[in-house]
Design a protein around this motif. Structure first.
Motif, PDB file in Angstrom:
ATOM      1  N   ALA A 142       1.417  -0.905   0.401  1.00 28.49           N
ATOM      2  CA  ALA A 142       0.476  -0.058   0.316  1.00 28.49           C
ATOM      3  C   ALA A 142       0.870   1.332   0.165  1.00 28.49           C
ATOM      4  O   ALA A 142       0.544   2.703  -0.683  1.00 28.49           O
ATOM      5  CB  ALA A 142      -0.555  -0.017   1.153  1.00 28.49           C
ATOM      6  N   VAL A 143       2.077   1.325   1.002  1.00 23.06           N
ATOM      7  CA  VAL A 143       2.323   2.419   1.148  1.00 23.06           C
ATOM      8  C   VAL A 143       3.176   2.676  -0.280  1.00 23.06           C
ATOM      9  O   VAL A 143       3.048   3.891  -0.628  1.00 23.06           O
ATOM     10  CB  VAL A 143       3.925   2.198   1.720  1.00 23.06           C
ATOM     11  N   THR A 144       4.150   1.650  -1.057  1.00 23.32           N
ATOM     12  CA  THR A 144       4.379   1.718  -2.680  1.00 23.32           C
ATOM     13  C   THR A 144       3.127   2.535  -3.144  1.00 23.32           C
ATOM     14  O   THR A 144       3.440   3.430  -4.808  1.00 23.32           O
ATOM     15  CB  THR A 144       5.297   0.467  -2.413  1.00 23.32           C
ATOM     16  N   GLU A 145       1.873   1.271  -3.434  1.00 21.86           N
ATOM     17  CA  GLU A 145       1.299   1.675  -4.702  1.00 21.86           C
ATOM     18  C   GLU A 145       1.186   3.253  -4.792  1.00 21.86           C
ATOM     19  O   GLU A 145       0.482   4.419  -4.986  1.00 21.86           O
ATOM     20  CB  GLU A 145       0.417   1.367  -4.449  1.00 21.86           C
ATOM     21  N   ARG A 146       0.446   3.525  -2.635  1.00 25.52           N
ATOM     22  CA  ARG A 146       0.080   5.834  -2.810  1.00 25.52           C
ATOM     23  C   ARG A 146       1.797   6.652  -3.499  1.00 25.52           C
ATOM     24  O   ARG A 146       0.720   7.368  -4.112  1.00 25.52           O
ATOM     25  CB  ARG A 146       0.210   5.115  -1.290  1.00 25.52           C
ATOM     26  N   ALA A 147       2.541   6.371  -3.389  1.00 26.48           N
ATOM     27  CA  ALA A 147       3.040   6.638  -3.357  1.00 26.48           C
ATOM     28  C   ALA A 147       3.530   6.919  -4.960  1.00 26.48           C
ATOM     29  O   ALA A 147       3.937   8.060  -6.100  1.00 26.48           O
ATOM     30  CB  ALA A 147       4.467   6.217  -3.403  1.00 26.48           C
ATOM     31  N   ILE A 148       3.672   5.999  -5.894  1.00 27.62           N
ATOM     32  CA  ILE A 148       3.683   5.598  -7.283  1.00 27.62           C
ATOM     33  C   ILE A 148       2.103   6.773  -8.180  1.00 27.62           C
ATOM     34  O   ILE A 148       2.130   7.717  -8.931  1.00 27.62           O
ATOM     35  CB  ILE A 148       3.095   4.506  -7.895  1.00 27.62           C
ATOM     36  N   VAL A 149       1.374   6.444  -7.187  1.00 32.52           N
ATOM     37  CA  VAL A 149      -0.078   7.334  -7.809  1.00 32.52           C
ATOM     38  C   VAL A 149       0.129   8.555  -7.537  1.00 32.52           C
ATOM     39  O   VAL A 149      -0.683   9.756  -8.205  1.00 32.52           O
ATOM     40  CB  VAL A 149      -1.513   6.772  -6.543  1.00 32.52           C
ATOM     41  N   HIS A 150       0.428   9.412  -6.190  1.00 33.87           N
ATOM     42  CA  HIS A 150       1.105  10.012  -6.533  1.00 33.87           C
ATOM     43  C   HIS A 150       2.153  11.019  -7.302  1.00 33.87           C
ATOM     44  O   HIS A 150       1.800  12.317  -6.978  1.00 33.87           O
ATOM     45  CB  HIS A 150       1.637  10.726  -4.717  1.00 33.87           C
ATOM     46  N   THR A 151       3.121  10.378  -8.171  1.00 33.50           N
ATOM     47  CA  THR A 151       4.125  10.830  -8.776  1.00 33.50           C
ATOM     48  C   THR A 151       3.151  10.831 -10.008  1.00 33.50           C
ATOM     49  O   THR A 151       3.385  11.511 -11.153  1.00 33.50           O
ATOM     50  CB  THR A 151       4.899   9.491  -8.386  1.00 33.50           C
ATOM     51  N   TRP A 152       2.193   9.926 -10.206  1.00 35.95           N
ATOM     52  CA  TRP A 152       1.459   9.904 -11.473  1.00 35.95           C
ATOM     53  C   TRP A 152       0.798  11.041 -11.592  1.00 35.95           C
ATOM     54  O   TRP A 152       0.952  11.620 -12.623  1.00 35.95           O
ATOM     55  CB  TRP A 152       0.564   8.359 -11.510  1.00 35.95           C
ATOM     56  N   VAL A 153       0.144  11.335 -10.756  1.00 31.87           N
ATOM     57  CA  VAL A 153      -1.116  12.352 -10.570  1.00 31.87           C
ATOM     58  C   VAL A 153      -0.318  14.016 -11.416  1.00 31.87           C
ATOM     59  O   VAL A 153      -0.292  14.912 -12.005  1.00 31.87           O
ATOM     60  CB  VAL A 153      -2.252  13.074  -9.197  1.00 31.87           C
ATOM     61  N   ARG A 154       1.229  14.010 -10.368  1.00 36.36           N
ATOM     62  CA  ARG A 154       2.077  15.276 -10.606  1.00 36.36           C
ATOM     63  C   ARG A 154       2.927  15.334 -12.272  1.00 36.36           C
ATOM     64  O   ARG A 154       2.615  16.355 -12.412  1.00 36.36           O
ATOM     65  CB  ARG A 154       3.173  15.348  -9.234  1.00 36.36           C
TER      66      ARG A 154
END
Length: 345
Positions: free
Chosen positions: A55-67
């Protein structure tokens, strides 16, 4: 003569991310302000089963995608955004919103998150190979309700539609952990087919063992946006991006098929003793007929006629015992089709 940009197959320096409407959801460009809502929705629950990441990694990836998506909207080069890709691959992020009131309590289900229930992405958008990966993430309480089946075909139609109406992609793909059988089934209904397996590519923390990663994809000359919606009992929304181009290409393909010369009698089976009525009956039966969900009233006669033509002429290859080659798929009229080896699949 091709321009320098065409020769390099470059993506545009900036993009206007279009809103997309569905029957159950609507999509708008995602923003960093939407990211805390994903936490409220518990959207990263079960990430290891859904994507194979914690979950921690997935959250970080999603934040990067939006940016990355917002950086492309702003016309920033990958190096300028601070979240770029060395291959200059881009990302588009939409927020998924719904106005539904499933429990009939008079209040919108997602009112506490401003109607946001998740996000959907086109990621790893590669201008050189005309390829992109699609992924959707939904809040914990909004899974299994059909929202992804409403959103994904419409995003894929935009992805495959020629520029400037769409991205002009040739291939859209997904990667799914082998234990995520529900997603695999949904992707197959959308027209994705397995194209490879990465053995022991993921760690299954729940069962304390490795698991395979299944890669699935579909090509522009295979994907049928009309049938992919029919598979879930949904309908085209004609003012969505890329849909007019899809309908136009489909109608053109049907016209080409109808203008084909009549086959010789021996090819029709008459030399083998088939009667005229038998031949006519066979001609009226679609080669790849599939059960179609009961249809609601269509918005206009054009869409009704298009659907009727589709049911008569469909070459939808999925859901059969053997995969049908995409030789006559209507997207080939856009000039991006190719034959595909089916013997090893």
């Amino acid at each position: 003569m091709a321009t320098e940009a065409q020769l390099k197959r470059d993506l545009p320096q900036s993009i206007v991310i279009p809103p997309i409407r569905g029957e159950m959801v609507h999509l708008r460009p995602a923003t960093v302000e939407d990211l805390p809502r994903l936490d409220e929705l518990d959207a990263f629950y079960g990430a290891s089963k859904i994507t194979g990441k914690d979950a921690v990694t997935e959250r970080a990836i999603v934040h990067t995608w939006v940016r990355r998506s917002q950086a492309w909207e702003a016309g920033q080069a990958p190096a300028e955004s601070g979240v770029g890709d060395p291959e200059s691959r881009r990302t588009i992020a939409w927020a998924v919103l719904t106005d539904a009131d499933h429990d009939d309590d008079g209040q919108l289900d997602a009112a506490s998150t401003d109607n946001v229930i998740g996000m959907i992405f086109l990621i790893d958008i590669d201008g050189w190979s005309k390829s992109a990966r699609i992924q959707i993430i939904l809040g914990r309480e909004y899974r299994g309700r059909g929202y992804s089946r409403d959103a994904m075909p419409r995003v894929m139609t935009y992805g495959f539609a020629p520029e400037p109406a769409g991205l002009g992609m040739h291939r859209i793909w997904v990667s799914v952990p082998e234990k995520n059988s529900r997603s695999i089934s949904v992707y197959q209904s959308l027209g994705f087919v397995p194209s490879g397996t990465s053995r022991d590519a993921l760690w299954d923390a729940e069962n304390n063992k490795y698991q395979d990663l299944i890669v699935m994809d579909t090509l522009a000359d295979e994907y049928d946006p009309i049938r992919s919606l029919d598979a879930f009992g949904m309908h085209l929304i004609e003012d969505n991006p890329g849909v007019k181009e899809a309908l136009s290409a489909r109608e053109h393909s049907i016209a080409i098929q109808q203008n084909k010369p009549e086959p010789e009698p021996a090819q029709r089976g008459e030399a083998a003793g088939a009667t005229t009525s038998d031949v006519q009956s066979q001609a009226q039966t679609p080669a790849a007929a599939q059960p179609v969900e009961p249809q609601a009233e269509h918005h206009d006669d054009t869409q009704k006629n298009t659907r009727h033509s589709l049911e008569e002429e469909s070459n939808w290859p999925y859901g059969q015992a053997e995969r049908k080659p995409s030789k006559e798929a209507w997207w080939r009229t856009l000039g991006r089709g190719r034959k595909r080896d089916t013997e090893s699949e």
